[in-house]
Design an enzyme around this catalytic site. Sequence first.
Site, mmCIF file in Angstrom:
data_model
loop_
_atom_site.group_PDB
_atom_site.id
_atom_site.type_symbol
_atom_site.label_atom_id
_atom_site.label_comp_id
_atom_site.label_asym_id
_atom_site.label_seq_id
_atom_site.Cartn_x
_atom_site.Cartn_y
_atom_site.Cartn_z
ATOM 1 N N HIS A 252 31.137 -26.490 -9.586
ATOM 2 C CA HIS A 252 30.092 -26.975 -8.681
ATOM 3 C C HIS A 252 29.894 -28.479 -8.812
ATOM 4 C CE1 HIS A 252 28.160 -23.711 -6.477
ATOM 5 N NE2 HIS A 252 28.387 -22.928 -7.510
ATOM 6 N N GLU A 319 19.798 -19.903 -13.496
ATOM 7 C CA GLU A 319 19.829 -19.656 -12.057
ATOM 8 C C GLU A 319 20.629 -18.391 -11.765
ATOM 9 O OE1 GLU A 319 21.470 -21.867 -7.985
ATOM 10 O OE2 GLU A 319 22.020 -22.631 -9.956
ATOM 11 N N HIS A 320 21.832 -18.322 -12.317
ATOM 12 C CA HIS A 320 22.698 -17.151 -12.168
ATOM 13 C C HIS A 320 22.865 -16.514 -13.546
ATOM 14 C CE1 HIS A 320 24.245 -20.240 -9.250
ATOM 15 N NE2 HIS A 320 23.982 -19.254 -8.414
ATOM 16 N N HIS A 412 -24.537 -22.169 -0.712
ATOM 17 C CA HIS A 412 -23.841 -20.890 -0.670
ATOM 18 C C HIS A 412 -24.846 -19.739 -0.733
ATOM 19 C CE1 HIS A 412 -20.243 -23.225 -1.379
ATOM 20 N NE2 HIS A 412 -19.481 -22.131 -1.419
#
Length: 435
Positions: A252, A319-320, A412
């Site tokens: 990669h 990641e993998h 509120h």
Amino acid sequence: MTRTYLKKAMLTSESDASEVRETVTHILDDIAARGDSAALEYAAKFDKYDGNVLLTANEIEAASKLVPQKLKDDICFAQDNVRRFAEQQKSTISDVQYEIVPGLVAGQKAIPVDAAGCYVPAGRYRHIASAVMTVTTAKVAGCRHITVCTPPQPGEGINPAIAYAAHISGADKIMALGGVQAVASMAFGLLGQPKANIIVGPGNQFVAEAKRSLYGRVGIDMIAGPTDSLILADKGADAHIVATDLVSQAEHGYNSPVWLMTDHKPLADEVLGLVPRLIADLPELNRENAAAAWRDYAEVILCDDREEMAATSDEYAPEHLTVQAAELDWWLDRLTCYGSLFLGEETTVSYGDKASGTNHVLPTSRAATYTGGLSVHKYMKIVTWQRSTREGSKSVAEATARISRLEGMEGHARAADVRLAKYFPDEKFDLTANG
């Protein structure tokens, strides 16, 4: 734990973030100020392309005709797998409603974002699969407009197969634009496109920094760093397949970490011997990337047992994550931190990267500790709603008034008070903060 590093990384996968950030900030500010003209100037400077940026239908058709039929068939096969898996993911999201107390009903509704911007890299490699992964999931999610940006080649334009893949996956517009200028154009709604509500897709460090800088103004899938992959293997693993899988991911880029964790030293030693030979047999560009990644970022770690292997893997949060070990169901139940999991020798990260159906846009750099990868869910907003009868609001109004006063938020409290006074005029309520 007693880990033994048979190979230790020399570097970490961190770029010079400060220099990149400064460059990206300057470009984004300039494009934000000057719009289309600035984006086109940066396209000419960095993409070195002066052709038509926004592809016409005729240009897309012409590009598609350049793609061989066999490749078209493969792209359609991958797109169909990604689409069907995305449809199954979408089916896990349902609109619900529930009666919290008698008369008060609350619910959730899933709404797709209106416009998505998909970045498809095309620098070092032509990421045809990224067009399939990002556009198909946006289409299945129900986005009404999908813009794709991908870097053109000087004098040539964008890769025809990327154009074809984006088109059949459902892109509404395709732009020959790369880098920071592409991300900015999608985020700011330049060149006639709607402003993207979310920008997705991988890219280099400049693309990642642009997404980081724009997060908040637009949504993003994640901030992606260099891809990383980890293999868990025991004595039954095939060393040649393990080594091949490590090399396949190291190609990669020069800074893409790959890791092997095992409890069997003979396997580790064999893999350490095989990897350099497998790298040497790659084409030149792939060989240079894989050799640098293996030299500087790869690790081989010897663990005592499978529990230590799993714990170490969770710490790395890859990641993998590939498991080539016995009792795959044990690993599936035990492992908790990964982007995508590949169980057994019969599958591989390359399948997920290209054609098996799961998405390859995944968290890197330990982001898997807190997020998953790209899916239809990333393009959808899970919103809530409520409706009540007057009687149903009674107990909620009382609690709201008292809690608000305890917090010091009188406004509120009065929003609850006025409803109790209107709906139940004959009743008295203790709405003070004191017990």
